[in-house]
Write a protein that holds these residues in place. Sequence first.
Motif, short mmCIF file in Angstrom:
data_model
loop_
_atom_site.label_atom_id
_atom_site.label_comp_id
_atom_site.label_asym_id
_atom_site.label_seq_id
_atom_site.Cartn_x
_atom_site.Cartn_y
_atom_site.Cartn_z
N UNK A 1 0.41 -1.31 -0.36
CA UNK A 1 0.15 0.14 0.13
C UNK A 1 1.24 0.94 0.55
N UNK A 2 1.07 1.93 -0.85
CA UNK A 2 1.46 3.30 -1.46
C UNK A 2 0.76 4.39 -0.17
N UNK A 3 1.41 5.13 0.41
CA UNK A 3 0.98 6.55 1.30
C UNK A 3 1.41 7.36 0.35
N UNK A 4 0.34 8.44 0.58
CA UNK A 4 0.68 9.82 0.06
C UNK A 4 0.34 10.82 0.75
N UNK A 5 1.32 11.80 0.82
CA UNK A 5 0.97 13.38 2.17
C UNK A 5 1.19 14.11 1.12
N UNK A 6 -0.26 14.91 1.18
CA UNK A 6 -0.39 16.12 0.23
C UNK A 6 -0.24 17.41 1.11
N UNK A 7 0.28 18.77 0.72
CA UNK A 7 0.59 19.86 1.23
C UNK A 7 0.13 21.03 0.91
N UNK A 8 0.53 21.98 1.12
CA UNK A 8 0.17 23.50 0.08
C UNK A 8 -1.17 24.22 0.27
N UNK A 9 -1.38 23.37 0.71
CA UNK A 9 -3.09 24.44 0.19
C UNK A 9 -3.44 25.32 1.50
N UNK A 10 -4.65 26.18 0.73
CA UNK A 10 -4.88 27.43 1.92
C UNK A 10 -5.81 27.97 1.30
N UNK A 11 -5.60 29.46 1.92
CA UNK A 11 -6.38 30.70 1.46
C UNK A 11 -6.33 31.37 0.72
N UNK A 12 -7.01 31.50 -0.59
CA UNK A 12 -5.86 32.83 -1.51
C UNK A 12 -6.24 33.63 -2.69
N UNK A 13 -6.26 34.62 -2.79
CA UNK A 13 -6.40 35.85 -3.20
C UNK A 13 -6.94 35.26 -4.52
N UNK A 14 -8.34 35.54 -5.90
CA UNK A 14 -8.31 35.51 -7.41
C UNK A 14 -7.12 36.17 -7.97
N UNK A 15 -6.75 35.51 -8.27
CA UNK A 15 -5.46 35.97 -9.50
C UNK A 15 -4.24 35.17 -8.71
N UNK A 16 -3.65 34.39 -7.78
CA UNK A 16 -3.03 34.00 -7.08
C UNK A 16 -2.73 33.05 -7.27
N UNK A 17 -1.28 32.27 -6.53
CA UNK A 17 -0.80 31.09 -6.76
C UNK A 17 -0.59 30.48 -5.52
N UNK A 18 -0.95 29.15 -6.12
CA UNK A 18 -0.32 27.93 -4.61
C UNK A 18 0.19 26.72 -5.02
N UNK A 19 1.67 26.06 -4.34
CA UNK A 19 1.51 25.20 -5.18
C UNK A 19 1.43 23.84 -3.98
N UNK A 20 1.15 22.57 -4.83
CA UNK A 20 0.36 21.21 -4.06
C UNK A 20 2.20 20.79 -4.26
N UNK A 21 1.98 19.19 -2.89
CA UNK A 21 3.14 18.88 -2.89
C UNK A 21 2.48 17.04 -2.25
N UNK A 22 3.31 16.21 -3.61
CA UNK A 22 2.29 14.92 -2.36
C UNK A 22 3.88 14.62 -2.84
N UNK A 23 4.19 14.50 -1.78
CA UNK A 23 4.97 12.87 -1.40
C UNK A 23 4.62 11.46 -0.74
N UNK A 24 4.90 10.45 -1.90
CA UNK A 24 4.85 8.73 -1.81
C UNK A 24 5.72 8.26 -0.88
N UNK A 25 4.86 7.10 -0.37
CA UNK A 25 5.92 6.13 0.20
C UNK A 25 6.38 4.92 -0.59
N UNK A 26 7.01 4.07 -0.38
CA UNK A 26 6.91 3.18 -1.38
C UNK A 26 7.97 2.99 -2.55
N UNK A 27 7.98 1.66 -3.37
CA UNK A 27 9.45 1.74 -4.23
C UNK A 27 9.08 2.30 -5.87
#
Length: 112
Positions: A1-27
Amino acid sequence: QVRLVESGGGLVQPGGSLRLSCVASGNFFNIYTMGWYRQAPGSQREMVATITSGGRTNYAESVKGRFTISRDNAKKTAYLQMNSLKPEDTAVYFCNHQLGSWGQGTQVTVSS
């Protein structure tokens, strides 16, 4: 079973930017397709973007030209760069692994 952990969300104004990340376990992260999906309240989960092991990408029409999916195989991480965000991009964003695993989700809220 691969485990995935996301991060990077939040509150942003229209026109703004965000970067989401997803780190995976396993091979063998590098051989699998990774994807980002989102689910807004009262709506079904929908595909946002996917990236194959070879780097081929696919995007939902609603995010083309604004979002970019990428991956760093050495870090076992997939990214979603989101620019020119709109209120309709508000949703919980989920990372998906080709073997069927899902992350816990990260909230993205676009509001002034």
